[in-house]
Design a protein around this motif. Structure first.
Motif, PDB file in Angstrom:
ATOM      1  N   GLU B 145       3.591   4.636 -11.683  1.00  0.00           N
ATOM      2  CA  GLU B 145       2.907   3.289 -10.487  1.00  0.00           C
ATOM      3  C   GLU B 145       1.458   3.774 -11.114  1.00  0.00           C
ATOM      4  O   GLU B 145       0.832   4.027 -11.764  1.00  0.00           O
ATOM      5  CB  GLU B 145       2.676   4.518  -9.933  1.00  0.00           C
ATOM      6  CG  GLU B 145       2.243   4.350  -8.630  1.00  0.00           C
ATOM      7  CD  GLU B 145       2.138   5.120  -6.896  1.00  0.00           C
ATOM      8  OE1 GLU B 145       2.893   6.003  -7.435  1.00  0.00           O
ATOM      9  OE2 GLU B 145       1.102   4.594  -6.234  1.00  0.00           O
ATOM     10  N   SER B 149      -3.496  -0.900  -6.422  1.00  0.00           N
ATOM     11  CA  SER B 149      -2.334  -2.171  -6.178  1.00  0.00           C
ATOM     12  C   SER B 149      -3.222  -3.347  -4.997  1.00  0.00           C
ATOM     13  O   SER B 149      -3.605  -2.348  -4.290  1.00  0.00           O
ATOM     14  CB  SER B 149      -1.459  -2.307  -5.884  1.00  0.00           C
ATOM     15  OG  SER B 149      -0.337  -3.233  -5.221  1.00  0.00           O
ATOM     16  N   ARG B 151      -1.876  -4.800  -3.335  1.00  0.00           N
ATOM     17  CA  ARG B 151      -1.170  -5.048  -1.594  1.00  0.00           C
ATOM     18  C   ARG B 151      -1.258  -3.916  -0.939  1.00  0.00           C
ATOM     19  O   ARG B 151      -0.975  -3.839   0.725  1.00  0.00           O
ATOM     20  CB  ARG B 151       0.630  -4.828  -2.685  1.00  0.00           C
ATOM     21  CG  ARG B 151       0.785  -6.118  -2.829  1.00  0.00           C
ATOM     22  CD  ARG B 151       2.531  -5.791  -3.293  1.00  0.00           C
ATOM     23  NE  ARG B 151       3.334  -6.641  -3.437  1.00  0.00           N
ATOM     24  CZ  ARG B 151       4.367  -6.950  -3.138  1.00  0.00           C
ATOM     25  NH1 ARG B 151       4.868  -6.297  -2.255  1.00  0.00           N
ATOM     26  NH2 ARG B 151       5.204  -8.372  -2.918  1.00  0.00           N
ATOM     27  N   SER B 166       3.159   0.136   0.013  1.00  0.00           N
ATOM     28  CA  SER B 166       3.863  -0.411  -0.944  1.00  0.00           C
ATOM     29  C   SER B 166       3.710   0.132  -2.592  1.00  0.00           C
ATOM     30  O   SER B 166       2.829   0.011  -2.092  1.00  0.00           O
ATOM     31  CB  SER B 166       4.751  -1.246  -1.265  1.00  0.00           C
ATOM     32  OG  SER B 166       5.034  -2.171  -2.081  1.00  0.00           O
ATOM     33  N   LYS B 167       4.438   0.318  -2.729  1.00  0.00           N
ATOM     34  CA  LYS B 167       3.527   1.460  -4.640  1.00  0.00           C
ATOM     35  C   LYS B 167       4.136  -0.020  -5.411  1.00  0.00           C
ATOM     36  O   LYS B 167       4.935  -0.541  -5.350  1.00  0.00           O
ATOM     37  CB  LYS B 167       4.448   2.726  -5.025  1.00  0.00           C
ATOM     38  CG  LYS B 167       3.831   4.076  -3.868  1.00  0.00           C
ATOM     39  CD  LYS B 167       5.016   4.968  -4.424  1.00  0.00           C
ATOM     40  CE  LYS B 167       4.869   6.035  -3.707  1.00  0.00           C
ATOM     41  NZ  LYS B 167       5.544   7.635  -3.724  1.00  0.00           N
ATOM     42  N   GLU B 168       3.113  -0.362  -6.307  1.00  0.00           N
ATOM     43  CA  GLU B 168       3.330  -0.742  -7.736  1.00  0.00           C
ATOM     44  C   GLU B 168       3.900   0.055  -8.838  1.00  0.00           C
ATOM     45  O   GLU B 168       2.997   0.127  -9.267  1.00  0.00           O
ATOM     46  CB  GLU B 168       1.462  -2.021  -7.850  1.00  0.00           C
ATOM     47  CG  GLU B 168       2.217  -2.616  -8.575  1.00  0.00           C
ATOM     48  CD  GLU B 168       0.867  -3.773  -8.760  1.00  0.00           C
ATOM     49  OE1 GLU B 168       0.315  -3.728  -7.972  1.00  0.00           O
ATOM     50  OE2 GLU B 168       0.432  -4.684  -9.721  1.00  0.00           O
ATOM     51  N   LYS B 264       8.554  -5.007 -13.925  1.00  0.00           N
ATOM     52  CA  LYS B 264       7.419  -4.966 -12.708  1.00  0.00           C
ATOM     53  C   LYS B 264       8.111  -4.709 -11.317  1.00  0.00           C
ATOM     54  O   LYS B 264       9.545  -5.875 -11.089  1.00  0.00           O
ATOM     55  CB  LYS B 264       6.561  -5.518 -12.675  1.00  0.00           C
ATOM     56  CG  LYS B 264       5.836  -5.468 -11.376  1.00  0.00           C
ATOM     57  CD  LYS B 264       4.357  -6.365 -11.908  1.00  0.00           C
ATOM     58  CE  LYS B 264       2.832  -6.282 -10.628  1.00  0.00           C
ATOM     59  NZ  LYS B 264       1.883  -6.908 -10.748  1.00  0.00           N
ATOM     60  N   TYR B 266       8.307  -3.868  -6.686  1.00  0.00           N
ATOM     61  CA  TYR B 266       7.584  -2.685  -5.221  1.00  0.00           C
ATOM     62  C   TYR B 266       8.263  -1.590  -5.054  1.00  0.00           C
ATOM     63  O   TYR B 266       9.439  -2.357  -4.757  1.00  0.00           O
ATOM     64  CB  TYR B 266       7.247  -3.520  -4.439  1.00  0.00           C
ATOM     65  CG  TYR B 266       6.099  -5.027  -5.135  1.00  0.00           C
ATOM     66  CD1 TYR B 266       4.124  -4.582  -5.648  1.00  0.00           C
ATOM     67  CD2 TYR B 266       6.241  -5.960  -6.418  1.00  0.00           C
ATOM     68  CE1 TYR B 266       2.942  -5.104  -5.786  1.00  0.00           C
ATOM     69  CE2 TYR B 266       5.555  -7.189  -6.494  1.00  0.00           C
ATOM     70  CZ  TYR B 266       3.456  -6.239  -6.634  1.00  0.00           C
ATOM     71  OH  TYR B 266       2.962  -6.877  -6.815  1.00  0.00           O
TER      72      TYR B 266
END
Lengths: 161, 413
Positions: B145, B149, B151, B166-168, B264, B266
């Motif tokens: 991770e 991010s 986001r 949300s995780k990148e 990649k 999310y």
């Protein structure tokens, strides 16, 4: 008793050759001999540090073979064989006895002597081995040393790298 | 009448067939491998500052050189001077060997020793450690991770709305594990120097070679073969050959890796709903009183039988099916118990007669296995249960005593 090839005749030839080497050809090489007293060999018959006697500058007739490049995993490596023909009496005067393992320096390259050839006799006679005849006839004219280009770094005579 | 034109069924791709074989390990959710064929997973890495791990043979070779030069630091004593031994990769280009790396040569190009040379001689795939499964579409990759991010720019509103960001995530393919064998030669002038170098290498064997800040690989050296070469017209040389067996791994950056690997993606953002208070018990009771729960006929009363028709349970059926009484034995003998004034229920038409399997017998609270219940029978107005007491207590000759409590549960009244 022989008529020709006396020491008197040989003296003429010797003087002519010496003049030829010194005054006309003018080729010189430094002759290094290992000091056996100061150099100790280990159990493998090798010395990591060598001590040489002071070099002697000698006139000689030099026959240089072409440079040979051999390639292996370590990359290109230079090799060369050279013959040094000395007038025997010059060696006697300089108190040098050529032997296998001696080092000869030429143009800052060092050659290790592989072969010592003494095969040129005046009238084909060696005055030291005359089998009861007079020792005043015949003589050894030259000594030829065949050497190969050696790794100067191990000699320690001068820094190489 | 001829049927209209129909599309032929599209055969499944190998990827789809493979994906169908994947079973989630915990039995829940979707298969763990995401498909790169999905548009939402095709995320560009353009302008992405995260560099995905990349390990090639150059890194492995560099690890060996680094370890030689910075850890082993091979050196010898020659002419009373300490000389660092150069380490070179075998068979270099001529210009590099003579002009660039000329520090181990004299001015005429004659090689000066000692030297250590190594070069790859064999690469063998090691399948014992791990596998990405399929090079066409990687199924087995490691996910890590990104800490920050764009986001998830922090604001306190996310806390108020109870939103999990949300995780990148970045997927890195499981490396291809390889065993690389290097052929090495120590080239010295003297046996003593060669021995010293072998001693240093032997000490470093079986350890992890490489730069600690980059990659390290376990390298092993099993044997050394020293030789002395004396050839007429050439220098005497001492050489020792040995092999380095290195356990490495490869993460390539080739096109087919990029095509097959999901690089990649999310995670899904979450909004959590915590426990809520509905109101008073009366309000809950009112809400629970759904039409279905208060209806006189339950759903199973009107279950539809396959093939049509309605299968409805009668009141007698329901009474029988829900019948389950319990009673303590009134008297007992050595191997039987009597339940006075109890009657085994009569099964409605179509149901099997109640047997041993319809009753549960307990002795002092411990269930008697059905195999140790000899019979449950109606004798007059009583129910007599005969038991294998010796088998139950695992003691030959064991009998029921006055203090034993025998409990019968089942379809009786």
């Amino acid at each position: 008793m022989s008529i020709f090839g006396s020491q008197r005749d040989f003296g003429l030839i010797k003087k002519m050759n010496r003049a030829l080497l010194r005054d006309i050809i003018e080729q010189e090489a430094a002759y290094y001999k290992i000091s056996l007293e100061a150099t100790e060999a280990n159990i493998y018959g090798e010395a990591l540090t060598k001590t040489f006697l002071p070099p002697v500058l000698l006139n000689c007739l030099i026959t240089k073979n072409d440079q040979v490049i051999s390639v292996d995993d370590f990359g290109p490596d230079l090799g060369r064989a050279v013959s040094f023909a000395f007038l025997r009496d010059d060696l006697v005067d300089a108190n040098v006895v050529p032997e296998v393992g001696d080092i000869i320096m030429l143009y800052e390259q060092y050659y290790e002597v592989d072969t010592v050839r003494e095969n040129q006799y005046f009238f084909g006679k060696d005055n030291n081995y005359n089998f009861g005849r007079s020792d005043k006839f015949g003589a050894s004219i030259s000594i030829v040393c065949d050497g190969h280009l050696t790794r100067a770094d191990k000699l320690g005579i001068r820094p190489v790298r | 009448m001829a049927e209209g034109k129909r599309n032929k069924p599209t055969p499944k791709t190998q990827s789809e067939l493979t994906r169908e074989q994947i079973t989630p390990y915990d039995g829940r959710g979707a298969a763990p491998a995401s498909s790169k064929a999905k548009r939402e997973n095709q995320i560009s890495l353009k302008d992405d500052t995260v560099k995905l791990p990349l390990v090639g043979f150059k890194d492995i070779d560099g690890a060996i050189i680094h370890y030689f030069n910075n850890v082993i630091k091979p050196s010898v004593i020659q002419n009373s001077i300490k000389i660092d031994v150069p380490v070179l990769y075998g068979s270099p280009e001529r210009w590099a060997a003579v002009q660039k790396d000329g520090f181990y040569r004299d001015k005429d190009g004659k090689i000066q020793v000692p030297l250590i040379m190594f070069k790859k001689s064999n690469i063998e795939k090691n399948r014992a450690l791990g596998n990405k499964l399929d090079g066409n579409e990687v199924n087995n990759f490691i996910i890590y991770e990104k800490k920050y991010s764009k986001r998830n720019i922090y604001d306190r509103f996310s806390i108020l709305t109870n939103r999990n960001p949300s995780k990148e995530l970045y997927g890195v393919v499981v490396p291809d594990y390889v065993t690389v064998t290097y052929q090495c030669v120590i080239f010295t002038d003297y046996v003593e120097q060669c021995d010293k170098l072998i001693e240093a290498l032997n000490f470093a064997s079986d350890s992890y070679w490489g730069d600690p800040e980059r990659y390290r690989f376990r390298a092993m050296i099993d044997s050394y073969t020293p030789t002395i070469e004396v050839v007429q017209g050439q220098d005497r040389g001492v050489k020792a050959t040995f092999s380095i067996r290195l356990h490495g791994y490869i993460i390539t950056d080739t096109y087919n890796r990029d095509k097959a690997n999901l690089k990649k993606f999310y995670s899904k953002a979450q909004v959590n709903f915590k426990m809520e208070t509905a109101g008073s018990i009366e309000e809950l009771t009112t809400r629970a009183a759904t039409p279905e729960s208060t209806a006189p006929i339950r759903f199973y009363d009107t279950a539809t039988v396959t093939g049509g028709g309605t299968y409805a349970l009668s009141t007698e059926d329901i009474t029988y099916l829900t019948l389950k009484n319990a009673a303590i034995a009134n008297s007992k003998s050595s191997s039987s118990a009597t339940f006075s004034n109890r009657t085994i229920a009569t099964a409605p038409a179509g149901y099997p007669t109640p047997g041993i399997q319809d009753f549960e017998v307990y002795i002092n609270g411990r269930r008697v296995p059905a195999s140790q219940v000899t019979s449950v029978s109606q004798v007059g107005a009583d129910i007599i249960v005969v038991l294998d007491v010796a088998g139950f207590f695992e003691e030959p000759g064991a009998v029921l005593v006055g203090t034993d409590e025998i409990l019968l549960i089942g379809k009786f009244s």
